[in-house]
Design an enzyme around this catalytic site. Structure first.
Site, short mmCIF file in Angstrom:
data_model
loop_
_atom_site.label_atom_id
_atom_site.label_comp_id
_atom_site.label_asym_id
_atom_site.label_seq_id
_atom_site.Cartn_x
_atom_site.Cartn_y
_atom_site.Cartn_z
N CYS A 23 0.85 -1.19 0.00
CA CYS A 23 0.00 0.00 0.00
C CYS A 23 0.88 1.23 0.00
CB CYS A 23 -0.91 0.01 1.23
SG CYS A 23 -2.02 1.43 1.29
N HIS B 136 -8.97 -3.70 -2.15
CA HIS B 136 -8.00 -2.87 -1.44
C HIS B 136 -8.36 -1.38 -1.60
CE1 HIS B 136 -3.60 -1.96 -0.34
NE2 HIS B 136 -4.08 -0.79 -0.74
N GLU B 137 -8.61 -0.96 -2.84
CA GLU B 137 -8.89 0.46 -3.09
C GLU B 137 -10.23 0.87 -2.49
OE1 GLU B 137 -6.45 2.05 -3.88
OE2 GLU B 137 -5.23 0.55 -4.86
N HIS C 272 -10.19 1.65 1.13
CA HIS C 272 -9.73 2.99 1.49
C HIS C 272 -10.91 3.97 1.59
CE1 HIS C 272 -5.40 2.62 1.62
NE2 HIS C 272 -5.32 2.10 0.42
ZN ZN Z 1 -3.61 1.18 -0.27
#
Ligand code: ZN
Length: 186
Positions: A102, A144-145, A148
């Site tokens: 990340c 993952h994105e 966020h």
């Molecule tokens: Zn990340």
């Protein structure tokens, strides 16, 4: 071109639930997407979410260019993609452990359980609603994105913190790729 600073894990903005973007066609949304793209190119990353540059809005930008895929890796290229207000729907029960990096957690790798297949719905910068299917590392990258956007960084998703390691302890990256054929830096 505007390369923006990346916020690091622990920054309060990375813990927020990001706001929905009401008008995907607004010029400032396109400008934000451009800044995210410029930042990704500058830092040689794969994917980025707006909160990582301090903007708590639901916008994700990613790509996987051919030159970033090491020889022997089982990855396909991904074109530049901008997703406004993405929503993930996991498909099936297949969950796999994927090594991730990340931009907000530099120097570390972690192995994260991710759904292997999913459907994602989003709006384009033209305001069109689209739907795509994704699998493998592409599905992991999207999870993952989108995490966020909901205040999660990948260590919060890990089930075994023994798999949180410094890249420097793994030797050269090429060696790492041999047992991590599907990875990204988002
Ligand atoms: Zn990340």
């Amino acid at each position: 071109m505007a390369v923006r600073d990346i916020l690091m894990m622990g920054n309060p903005t990375l813990k927020l639930t990001a706001a929905a973007i009401e008008d995907p066609t607004a010029p400032e949304v396109a400008e934000l997407a451009r800044d995210m793209q410029d930042t990704l190119v500058d830092i040689k990353g794969t994917g980025i979410a707006a909160p990582q540059i301090g903007v708590s809005q639901r916008l994700v930008v990613y790509h996987m260019p051919a030159e970033r895929i090491p020889a022997g890796a089982q990855q396909t290229t991904l074109p530049w993609t901008v997703m406004v207000n993405p929503v993930i729907e996991p498909l099936g029960d297949d969950v796999r452990l994927i090594w991730e990096r990340c931009l907000s957690v530099p120097g570390l790798y972690g192995r994260v359980p991710r759904h292997n297949r999913l459907r994602i719905r989003f709006q384009t910068l033209a305001g069109v609603t689209e739907e795509r299917l994704a699998g493998g590392y592409h599905a992991s990258l999207l999870q993952h994105e989108c995490d966020h956007l909901d205040g999660f960084v990948y260590p919060m998703r890990m089930t075994d913190l023994g798999d949180l390691v410094f890249a420097s302890e793994l030797g050269v990256e090429g060696l790492f790729y041999r047992y991590s054929p599907e990875e990204f830096d988002g």
